[in-house]
Motif scaffolding. Structure first.
Motif, PDB file in Angstrom:
ATOM      1  N   ARG A 179       0.837  -1.199   0.000  1.00  6.51           N
ATOM      2  CA  ARG A 179       0.000   0.000   0.000  1.00  6.51           C
ATOM      3  C   ARG A 179       0.877   1.255   0.000  1.00  6.51           C
ATOM      4  N   GLY A 180       1.938   1.236   0.804  1.00  8.38           N
ATOM      5  CA  GLY A 180       2.850   2.381   0.854  1.00  8.38           C
ATOM      6  C   GLY A 180       3.529   2.617  -0.485  1.00  8.38           C
ATOM      7  N   PHE A 181       3.891   1.542  -1.165  1.00  8.47           N
ATOM      8  CA  PHE A 181       4.530   1.660  -2.475  1.00  8.47           C
ATOM      9  C   PHE A 181       3.581   2.292  -3.481  1.00  8.47           C
ATOM     10  N   LEU A 182       2.342   1.842  -3.513  1.00  3.34           N
ATOM     11  CA  LEU A 182       1.372   2.384  -4.465  1.00  3.34           C
ATOM     12  C   LEU A 182       1.057   3.849  -4.166  1.00  3.34           C
ATOM     13  N   GLU A 183       0.967   4.184  -2.886  1.00  3.37           N
ATOM     14  CA  GLU A 183       0.716   5.581  -2.528  1.00  3.37           C
ATOM     15  C   GLU A 183       1.904   6.453  -2.907  1.00  3.37           C
ATOM     16  N   ASP A 184       3.108   5.908  -2.760  1.00  4.51           N
ATOM     17  CA  ASP A 184       4.309   6.655  -3.120  1.00  4.51           C
ATOM     18  C   ASP A 184       4.348   6.936  -4.621  1.00  4.51           C
ATOM     19  N   CYS A 185       3.903   5.977  -5.408  1.00  5.31           N
ATOM     20  CA  CYS A 185       3.952   6.107  -6.871  1.00  5.31           C
ATOM     21  C   CYS A 185       2.791   6.898  -7.452  1.00  5.31           C
ATOM     22  N   PHE A 186       1.600   6.722  -6.869  1.00  7.44           N
ATOM     23  CA  PHE A 186       0.400   7.304  -7.489  1.00  7.44           C
ATOM     24  C   PHE A 186      -0.332   8.313  -6.601  1.00  7.44           C
ATOM     25  N   GLY A 187       0.118   8.440  -5.342  1.00 13.34           N
ATOM     26  CA  GLY A 187      -0.567   9.355  -4.444  1.00 13.34           C
ATOM     27  C   GLY A 187      -2.011   8.930  -4.233  1.00 13.34           C
ATOM     28  N   LYS A 188      -2.914   9.895  -4.311  1.00 14.63           N
ATOM     29  CA  LYS A 188      -4.347   9.588  -4.170  1.00 14.63           C
ATOM     30  C   LYS A 188      -5.033   9.426  -5.524  1.00 14.63           C
ATOM     31  N   GLY A 189      -4.229   9.456  -6.585  1.00 14.01           N
ATOM     32  CA  GLY A 189      -4.785   9.314  -7.923  1.00 14.01           C
ATOM     33  C   GLY A 189      -5.052   7.867  -8.285  1.00 14.01           C
ATOM     34  N   ARG A 190      -5.423   7.669  -9.527  1.00 20.52           N
ATOM     35  CA  ARG A 190      -5.751   6.331 -10.014  1.00 20.52           C
ATOM     36  C   ARG A 190      -4.482   5.486 -10.110  1.00 20.52           C
ATOM     37  N   VAL A 191      -4.582   4.251  -9.653  1.00 24.72           N
ATOM     38  CA  VAL A 191      -3.450   3.333  -9.718  1.00 24.72           C
ATOM     39  C   VAL A 191      -3.428   2.678 -11.095  1.00 24.72           C
ATOM     40  N   THR A 192      -2.387   2.993 -11.879  1.00 24.87           N
ATOM     41  CA  THR A 192      -2.221   2.418 -13.212  1.00 24.87           C
ATOM     42  C   THR A 192      -0.894   1.675 -13.231  1.00 24.87           C
ATOM     43  N   LEU A 193      -0.966   0.376 -12.974  1.00 27.94           N
ATOM     44  CA  LEU A 193       0.255  -0.401 -12.800  1.00 27.94           C
ATOM     45  C   LEU A 193       1.120  -0.425 -14.053  1.00 27.94           C
ATOM     46  N   SER A 194       0.518  -0.279 -15.215  1.00 21.22           N
ATOM     47  CA  SER A 194       1.290  -0.311 -16.458  1.00 21.22           C
ATOM     48  C   SER A 194       2.264   0.855 -16.560  1.00 21.22           C
ATOM     49  N   ARG A 195       2.068   1.879 -15.733  1.00 25.30           N
ATOM     50  CA  ARG A 195       2.957   3.041 -15.763  1.00 25.30           C
ATOM     51  C   ARG A 195       4.187   2.859 -14.877  1.00 25.30           C
ATOM     52  N   LEU A 196       4.214   1.804 -14.090  1.00 26.51           N
ATOM     53  CA  LEU A 196       5.352   1.583 -13.190  1.00 26.51           C
ATOM     54  C   LEU A 196       6.612   1.291 -13.987  1.00 26.51           C
ATOM     55  N   CYS A 197       7.750   1.747 -13.463  1.00 29.70           N
ATOM     56  CA  CYS A 197       9.038   1.455 -14.083  1.00 29.70           C
ATOM     57  C   CYS A 197      10.028   1.046 -12.996  1.00 29.70           C
ATOM     58  N   ALA A 198      11.172   0.558 -13.418  1.00 27.59           N
ATOM     59  CA  ALA A 198      12.177   0.083 -12.467  1.00 27.59           C
ATOM     60  C   ALA A 198      12.621   1.200 -11.530  1.00 27.59           C
ATOM     61  N   GLY A 199      12.699   2.410 -12.045  1.00 29.48           N
ATOM     62  CA  GLY A 199      13.119   3.535 -11.215  1.00 29.48           C
ATOM     63  C   GLY A 199      12.190   3.763 -10.037  1.00 29.48           C
TER      64      GLY A 199
END
Length: 226
Positions: A23-43
């Motif tokens: 949950r912390g990882f997803l919040e770090d990457c997407f904040g309160k916005g929509r979670v779009t896993l396809s946008r994740l990158c190694a960085g």
């Protein structure tokens, strides 16, 4: 959770401990916005671990990385992501001496990269090597063994050999790809060796192992100090 329980055979307590990290990882990457896993990158993966792991006890840090790997494998299994981002999760060592720094802070990383003289062939090589270590969290041995055919320029992917010989595909960030290309065009000596990174002195061949890349890292850190 069913995947972790049935396919991975994890205990309920372990699964419960995984959830806050994911949950912390997803919040770090997407904040309160929509979670779009396809946008994740190694960085995204490397930066999150580099920020969070130093704040945790070694066992908790290892639990963090285990949770991320399980989640990212599941996301790939579902088709939400296409690359093996689980392979981008850095390894957290079990330090026995707490006085040893657990990592280099982002500001120090930027300072280190900025201190490299990219006007020289060796500087362009070292910059590309350190960028790979910093952005993708690769081990020194993985960088040393990287070969020219391991880079898929058209797809923007990197094939990395792990300790067991298993290959993992990672996305190649644009800045890392640019640094490697600059070295290949304007810094790499002519050689029949298939390794990407070559020694600057004779014999002109690839590094003999992780220690060669490690010495580059250590040297640049010493030279970047005021």
């Amino acid at each position: 959770m069913a995947y972790l329980r049935e396919a991975r055979a994890l205990a309920t307590a372990t699964i419960v401990n995984y959830v806050p990290f994911v949950r912390g990882f997803l919040e770090d990457c997407f904040g309160k916005g929509r979670v779009t896993l396809s946008r994740l990158c190694a960085g995204d993966v490397v930066r999150f671990v580099q920020r969070q792991a130093p704040r945790l006890q070694p066992k908790r840090a290892k639990l963090l990385t285990a949770a991320l790997r399980s989640f990212l494998r599941y996301a790939r299994y579902r088709g939400d992501i296409t690359l093996d981002l689980a392979a981008a999760v850095p390894v957290v060592a079990n330090w026995s001496m707490p006085s040893i720094p657990r990592g280099i802070a982002p500001d120090q990383t930027r300072q280190l990269l900025a201190s490299i003289d990219q006007r020289s062939a060796t500087g362009r090589r070292d910059y590309a090597i350190l960028l790979l270590l910093a952005r993708l969290g690769l081990r020194s041995g993985e960088v040393a063994s990287l070969e020219l055919d391991d880079i898929d320029w058209s797809a923007g992917r990197l094939s990395v050999r792990g300790k067991s010989g298993q290959r993992n595909e990672l996305p190649l960030p644009a800045d890392v790809g640019k640094a490697i290309a600059t070295y290949l065009i304007r810094g790499r000596p002519r050689s029949t060796c298939s390794r990407v990174f070559l020694r600057a002195r004779a014999p002109i061949t690839g590094f003999s192992g992780a220690s060669g890349v490690g010495s580059v890292d250590a040297l640049q850190r010493r030279e970047s100090r005021p």
